[in-house]
Design a protein around this motif. Sequence first.
Motif, PDB file in Angstrom:
ATOM      1  N   VAL A  56       0.825  -1.414   0.183  1.00 55.34           N
ATOM      2  CA  VAL A  56      -0.066   0.163   0.249  1.00 55.34           C
ATOM      3  C   VAL A  56       0.598   1.196   0.199  1.00 55.34           C
ATOM      4  N   PHE A  57       0.621   1.976  -1.114  1.00 54.01           N
ATOM      5  CA  PHE A  57       1.213   3.529  -0.389  1.00 54.01           C
ATOM      6  C   PHE A  57       0.239   4.994  -0.334  1.00 54.01           C
ATOM      7  N   VAL A  58       1.128   5.093   0.892  1.00 54.69           N
ATOM      8  CA  VAL A  58       0.298   5.745   1.437  1.00 54.69           C
ATOM      9  C   VAL A  58       0.623   7.147   1.582  1.00 54.69           C
ATOM     10  N   GLY A  59       0.321   8.699   2.056  1.00 56.52           N
ATOM     11  CA  GLY A  59       0.661   9.634   1.623  1.00 56.52           C
ATOM     12  C   GLY A  59      -0.161  10.871   1.976  1.00 56.52           C
ATOM     13  N   PRO A  60       0.593  12.012   1.768  1.00 62.58           N
ATOM     14  CA  PRO A  60      -0.783  13.038   1.488  1.00 62.58           C
ATOM     15  C   PRO A  60      -0.677  13.533   0.546  1.00 62.58           C
ATOM     16  N   SER A  61      -2.000  14.113  -0.044  1.00 60.98           N
ATOM     17  CA  SER A  61      -2.114  14.415  -1.220  1.00 60.98           C
ATOM     18  C   SER A  61      -1.421  15.458  -1.742  1.00 60.98           C
ATOM     19  N   GLY A  62      -1.323  14.549  -3.147  1.00 59.13           N
ATOM     20  CA  GLY A  62      -0.101  15.998  -3.953  1.00 59.13           C
ATOM     21  C   GLY A  62       1.051  14.884  -4.196  1.00 59.13           C
ATOM     22  N   CYS A  63       1.905  14.175  -3.177  1.00 60.51           N
ATOM     23  CA  CYS A  63       2.793  13.714  -3.109  1.00 60.51           C
ATOM     24  C   CYS A  63       3.651  13.062  -3.818  1.00 60.51           C
ATOM     25  N   PHE A 216      -1.901  -1.107  -4.132  1.00 61.89           N
ATOM     26  CA  PHE A 216      -2.911   0.158  -3.621  1.00 61.89           C
ATOM     27  C   PHE A 216      -2.922   1.513  -3.334  1.00 61.89           C
ATOM     28  N   VAL A 217      -3.587   2.210  -3.690  1.00 61.28           N
ATOM     29  CA  VAL A 217      -3.114   3.860  -3.171  1.00 61.28           C
ATOM     30  C   VAL A 217      -3.901   4.208  -2.203  1.00 61.28           C
ATOM     31  N   ARG A 230       2.871  -4.971   3.651  1.00 59.22           N
ATOM     32  CA  ARG A 230       3.605  -3.606   3.651  1.00 59.22           C
ATOM     33  C   ARG A 230       3.011  -2.470   2.917  1.00 59.22           C
ATOM     34  N   ILE A 231       3.831  -1.177   4.145  1.00 59.73           N
ATOM     35  CA  ILE A 231       3.165  -0.112   4.086  1.00 59.73           C
ATOM     36  C   ILE A 231       4.776   0.245   3.568  1.00 59.73           C
ATOM     37  N   ALA A 232       4.680   1.129   2.284  1.00 54.30           N
ATOM     38  CA  ALA A 232       5.128   2.049   1.804  1.00 54.30           C
ATOM     39  C   ALA A 232       4.284   4.125   2.082  1.00 54.30           C
ATOM     40  N   VAL A 233       5.053   4.364   2.863  1.00 53.58           N
ATOM     41  CA  VAL A 233       4.820   5.784   3.376  1.00 53.58           C
ATOM     42  C   VAL A 233       5.632   6.284   2.448  1.00 53.58           C
ATOM     43  N   LEU A 234       4.901   7.801   1.766  1.00 48.90           N
ATOM     44  CA  LEU A 234       5.450   8.215   1.020  1.00 48.90           C
ATOM     45  C   LEU A 234       5.632  10.439   1.349  1.00 48.90           C
ATOM     46  N   ARG A 235       7.206  10.706   1.504  1.00 48.23           N
ATOM     47  CA  ARG A 235       6.593  11.655   1.688  1.00 48.23           C
ATOM     48  C   ARG A 235       6.801  13.095  -0.002  1.00 48.23           C
TER      49      ARG A 235
END
Length: 429
Positions: A56-63, A216-217, A230-235
């Motif tokens: 799963v890709f998770v992060g703030p809008s526009g990252c 999954f986003v 697993r989760i990828a926390v994106l900046r």
Amino acid sequence: MAETPQTPQAPRAPGAAPRSVGATIELEGLTKRYPGSTLPAVDNVSMDIRAGETVVFVGPSGCGKSTTLKMINRLIEPTGGRIRIGGEDVTHMDPVRLRRTIGYAIQASGLFPHMTVAQNIALVPRMLRWPAARVRARVEEMLDLVGLDPGEFHGRYPRQLSGGQQQRVGVARALAADPPVLLMDEPFGAVDPITRDHLQDELIRLQRDLHKTIVFVTHDFDEAIKIGDRIAVLRERSHIAQFDTPEAILTNPADDFVSGFVGAGAALKRLNLTRVRDVEITDYPTVTVDDPLQHIFNRLRSGGTNEILLLDKQGRPYKWLRRGDLMRAKGSLARAGTLVHDTVTRDATLRDALEAVLTDNTGRVAVTGRRGAYEGVVDVETLMNSVHELLEADRLEAREAQHELEEQRAAQTHAEQEGFGGFGGEAKA
């Protein structure tokens, strides 16, 4: 031109069509720079995704998380870097051919409104020139797989479906050609919370059976915890802040940015790591709407509880009936009892179950299987015991971590003192 990546095959019954399983995905220095932009939208992302896992890709809008996802099937062309699927470099292969080997599900389903459910699901298999009989069989199989009755939904149009039903059809269409990889871009973001929970459960069930590689986003960290291996926390620009299991991120966030995503109540968020199937599911007295009223009276009188669960004609939870309900409603099932507002599946999290118990205000929640059929109940006492066990485990882990830290500090202090003493002794000599 590169060849279509080879698809691993899952075991199958004699005479059945082959079924693909997940393929590895390797991103190497993946970059996207738009003309006129000072900084890239996605900057040098490298990541290895194992076959058959859900990342799963998770992060703030526009990252850049959706941009990164869309570069995998080249809906957005990379500016630089490499994409390998199943070991094959697909960076320069024909993008149309590539997309036919990758399932893709988006928010609000993306169904074609002028096509029936069956026509939507059959779209990619027909493009791949599957025989008509195989296409028809696959449509039936996919509808059944996502919990929709083929006879009921085959000829409907998207406008005749609820939001949750549309999303199920969208997933069925994405899986119809049996791709090894499934990309999902906030697929459940446009539905109500209860429907979203059930769709998440359905995806977990499907993945347990199919073993696809799913990327999954989402912007919802609780959703990421629930469904991700697993989760990828994106900046910004899809820089990876942390890429790990949900439990590791909850207990050991890499930095303040990741801690901000975890938020308050990390211990309670761990309820998303435990499934209903992991706790005791008990049976409960039931009757059906087809049972004679006298039989229902007798079950209520003879049962060891003050209420009974009424099932509809399809065996789904319908109403909670209490002693006296039928008398007050003058013996009519239509006006008797309290409607079941929510249910959970075995793949639901304990947090889902706890919320459902509080919503229904009955002290228990019905557990359902395929197409909503009743399987048992989980009561509030079982859930609270699990909560207490999780909290106690967190307290024990915190004490052990504190004890380890104190030992490290003591050892460091001792070493510093020994070093100072030795220096002093040499000087004195």
